[in-house]
Design a protein around this motif. Structure first.
Motif, short mmCIF file in Angstrom:
data_model
loop_
_atom_site.label_atom_id
_atom_site.label_comp_id
_atom_site.label_asym_id
_atom_site.label_seq_id
_atom_site.Cartn_x
_atom_site.Cartn_y
_atom_site.Cartn_z
N ILE A 241 -2.48 -29.03 -3.79
CA ILE A 241 -2.97 -28.81 -3.45
C ILE A 241 -4.21 -29.25 -2.50
CG2 ILE A 241 -4.23 -30.98 -5.44
CD1 ILE A 241 -1.69 -31.53 -6.74
N TRP A 242 -3.27 -29.88 -1.87
CA TRP A 242 -4.50 -30.11 -0.65
C TRP A 242 -5.22 -28.83 0.09
CZ3 TRP A 242 -5.19 -28.97 4.63
CH2 TRP A 242 -6.28 -29.66 5.42
N CYS A 243 -4.27 -27.58 -0.31
CA CYS A 243 -4.76 -26.77 0.88
C CYS A 243 -5.70 -25.80 -0.15
CB CYS A 243 -3.83 -25.75 0.69
SG CYS A 243 -2.82 -26.39 2.51
N GLY A 244 -5.38 -26.22 -1.90
CA GLY A 244 -6.61 -25.36 -3.22
C GLY A 244 -8.07 -26.13 -3.02
N ILE A 245 -8.08 -27.41 -2.50
CA ILE A 245 -9.39 -28.58 -2.38
C ILE A 245 -10.20 -28.32 -1.10
CG2 ILE A 245 -10.44 -30.00 -2.29
CD1 ILE A 245 -7.97 -31.12 -3.88
N ASN A 246 -9.09 -27.48 -0.44
CA ASN A 246 -9.35 -27.56 0.77
C ASN A 246 -9.78 -26.04 1.65
OD1 ASN A 246 -10.15 -30.46 2.32
ND2 ASN A 246 -8.34 -30.74 1.38
N SER A 247 -9.49 -25.24 0.65
CA SER A 247 -9.19 -23.55 1.06
C SER A 247 -10.70 -23.35 1.88
CB SER A 247 -9.56 -22.92 -0.37
OG SER A 247 -10.37 -23.46 -1.18
N LEU A 248 -11.78 -23.35 1.98
CA LEU A 248 -12.80 -23.44 2.28
C LEU A 248 -12.87 -23.23 4.07
CD1 LEU A 248 -15.46 -21.53 2.65
CD2 LEU A 248 -16.77 -23.61 2.49
N ALA A 249 -12.63 -24.81 4.03
CA ALA A 249 -12.13 -24.80 5.90
C ALA A 249 -11.00 -24.24 6.82
CB ALA A 249 -11.92 -26.38 5.51
N LEU A 250 -9.69 -24.07 5.27
CA LEU A 250 -8.92 -23.13 5.83
C LEU A 250 -9.18 -21.27 6.08
CD1 LEU A 250 -5.89 -25.03 3.96
CD2 LEU A 250 -5.92 -25.64 6.25
N LEU A 251 -9.86 -21.77 5.66
CA LEU A 251 -10.56 -20.19 5.51
C LEU A 251 -10.75 -19.82 7.07
CD1 LEU A 251 -10.72 -17.16 4.55
CD2 LEU A 251 -13.16 -17.57 3.53
N GLY A 252 -12.02 -20.93 7.34
CA GLY A 252 -12.28 -20.19 8.21
C GLY A 252 -12.84 -21.32 9.79
N LEU A 253 -11.32 -21.77 9.70
CA LEU A 253 -10.79 -22.28 10.98
C LEU A 253 -9.44 -22.17 11.59
CD1 LEU A 253 -11.27 -26.43 9.96
CD2 LEU A 253 -12.10 -25.56 11.78
N HIS A 254 -8.76 -21.46 10.46
CA HIS A 254 -7.09 -21.14 10.81
C HIS A 254 -7.59 -19.75 11.54
CE1 HIS A 254 -6.93 -17.10 7.92
NE2 HIS A 254 -6.58 -17.55 8.68
N ILE A 255 -8.02 -19.10 11.35
CA ILE A 255 -8.43 -17.70 12.27
C ILE A 255 -8.27 -18.61 13.78
CG2 ILE A 255 -10.77 -17.17 12.15
CD1 ILE A 255 -8.03 -14.73 12.18
N ILE B 87 -3.26 -17.04 5.35
CA ILE B 87 -2.92 -17.46 6.47
C ILE B 87 -1.70 -16.85 7.27
CG2 ILE B 87 -2.14 -19.10 8.04
CD1 ILE B 87 -3.35 -21.28 6.42
N LEU B 88 -0.32 -16.50 6.80
CA LEU B 88 0.43 -16.47 7.16
C LEU B 88 0.09 -14.89 7.13
CD1 LEU B 88 3.69 -16.61 6.90
CD2 LEU B 88 4.19 -15.86 4.20
N GLY B 89 -0.54 -13.84 6.18
CA GLY B 89 -0.56 -12.74 6.78
C GLY B 89 -1.34 -12.27 7.80
N HIS B 90 -2.22 -13.36 8.69
CA HIS B 90 -2.52 -12.70 10.04
C HIS B 90 -1.73 -13.15 10.91
CE1 HIS B 90 -6.59 -13.82 7.49
NE2 HIS B 90 -6.76 -12.22 7.84
N ILE B 91 -0.68 -14.14 10.71
CA ILE B 91 0.29 -13.63 11.66
C ILE B 91 1.34 -12.62 11.46
CG2 ILE B 91 -0.25 -16.64 12.29
CD1 ILE B 91 2.69 -16.83 10.55
N GLN B 92 1.56 -12.72 12.81
CA GLN B 92 3.10 -11.93 12.92
C GLN B 92 4.45 -11.60 11.70
OE1 GLN B 92 4.63 -12.01 16.26
NE2 GLN B 92 6.21 -9.83 16.69
N ILE B 93 4.23 -10.63 11.05
CA ILE B 93 5.20 -11.09 9.90
C ILE B 93 5.38 -9.44 9.92
CG2 ILE B 93 4.90 -12.58 8.63
CD1 ILE B 93 2.86 -11.25 6.57
N PRO B 94 6.70 -8.97 9.03
CA PRO B 94 7.51 -7.88 8.25
C PRO B 94 5.77 -6.74 7.20
CG PRO B 94 8.79 -9.46 8.21
CD PRO B 94 7.33 -9.82 8.25
N TYR B 95 6.61 -5.87 8.30
CA TYR B 95 4.80 -5.02 7.71
C TYR B 95 4.45 -5.19 5.96
CZ TYR B 95 1.96 -0.92 6.42
OH TYR B 95 1.78 -0.08 5.81
N MET B 96 5.85 -4.98 5.39
CA MET B 96 6.21 -5.04 4.20
C MET B 96 5.69 -6.33 3.85
SD MET B 96 5.95 -2.68 1.52
CE MET B 96 7.15 -1.71 2.34
#
Length: 333
Positions: free
Chosen positions: A269-283, A22-31
């Motif tokens: 832990i919650w994010c890990g268990i629900n990583s599939l949902a976070l992957l598809g929804l966050h974008i 999620i962090l990698g898909h928002i505006q953050i420094p290039y490095m």
């Protein structure tokens, strides 16, 4: 047998990984983006390989359709609807608004990786299905006890994938990426089979190697886009050093505290268990915030932390609702 401590460690590993996605898909420094992209998606192929077990083809298709293809279709539908609403708001013309999502779908079926709908962030689900299938076939055609042969085949396919990228040959539906990422899946399987997950590694030693890996990634920055099979050779070693030591650091941390969870642990832990949902929804929310920030000219990095927190919070409520009313679209029975 993996005990509850290791299961929690894998959940936290996935939780940290999906938050970095999620962090990698928002505006953050290039490095910072370069460092994140150097290991975040290999981490999920690795973890998936950790829990591989040989099953029948019939069971495989039933299981992976439920766990990967149905969620992929659900998120593709959400992306279709999202793009339709955006274009309707922009053009105020129903015909034009529907034409772009439909065109994007056909572009995806024809193998165009730029398809907004079929191959946005959910490309990973298609690719993981392919990786799992190929790895299962390798296990079926190769005697189970010949680990060296299986390793050699995975290395060979990695070499083919690397050659395809070096020669700018792009195969449809991420077949080239499947070849390149199969080795991460295999290393995950070896990690569990050889019981490396239970190794007692000093957290100081793991942290030191994590820092070393990050330093080398920063010193030798490369353009990374695993979806397009663009993943430099040196990152294979560096990403594995990072992923394995990240796990060992987490595992040592929990062993020292005997699973006494703090709020941050519970979030991961919650994010890990629900990583599939976070992957598809966050974008969906990432793209929405990007539109809002552009209109309001909020280009300063100081807004990034707030944006990140809001996206995760919205995804939490959306995931909770989906799990309650339509859990099947997230691969749950």
């Amino acid at each position: 047998m993996v005990d509850s401590n290791q299961i929690v460690s894998f959940d936290i590993l996935k939780g940290g990984g999906i938050l970095l996605v999620i962090l990698g898909h928002i505006q953050i420094p290039y490095m910072l983006k370069t460092v994140i992209y150097s290991f975040h998606m290999p981490l999920f192929f690795f973890v998936s390989g950790c829990f591989f077990r040989p099953i029948s083809l019939r069971e495989f298709f039933a299981k992976k359709t439920r766990q990967l293809l149905i969620p992929w279709a659900f998120f593709a539908f959400l992306l279709f609807a999202y793009l339709f609403v955006l274009k309707l708001n922009e053009t105020h013309n129903w015909a034009k608004a529907i034409s772009l999502p439909v065109t994007s779908m056909f572009d995806g079926f024809l193998g165009d990786e730029n398809s907004f709908i079929l191959f946005h962030v959910i490309w990973f689900l298609i690719c993981l299905f392919e990786v799992s299938f190929v790895y299962l076939l390798i296990h079926k055609i190769t005697p189970y006890n010949k680990a060296l042969t299986i390793s050699a085949l995975c290395i060979l396919l990695y070499g083919v994938g690397y050659w395809l990228n070096a020669n700018n040959i792009d195969l449809p539906y991420f077949i080239d990426t499947t070849m390149s990422t199969l080795i991460y899946y295999h290393l995950g399987f070896c990690f569990m089979r050889n019981k490396w997950y239970g190794m007692k590694v000093s957290p100081i030693y793991s942290l030191f190697l994590l820092i070393i890996a990050i330093v080398f990634i920063v010193l030798f920055p490369s353009y990374v886009d695993l979806k397009s099979n663009n993943f430099p050779l040196h990152l294979l070693l560096l990403s594995m050093v990072f992923i394995m030591n990240f796990y060992w650091f987490i595992n040592s941390y929990f062993n020292s505290r005997k699973l006494k969870l703090i709020p941050l642990d519970k979030i991961l832990i919650w994010c890990g268990i629900n990583s599939l949902a976070l992957l598809g929804l966050h974008i969906l929310f990432v793209d929405t915030f990007w539109i809002v920030r552009n209109k309001l000219h909020l280009v300063n990095y100081s807004w990034t932390i707030l944006e990140f927190a809001l996206i995760v919070a919205i995804c939490y409520f959306a995931t909770t609702l989906i799990k309650r009313y339509i859990p099947s679209v997230l691969g749950r029975s």
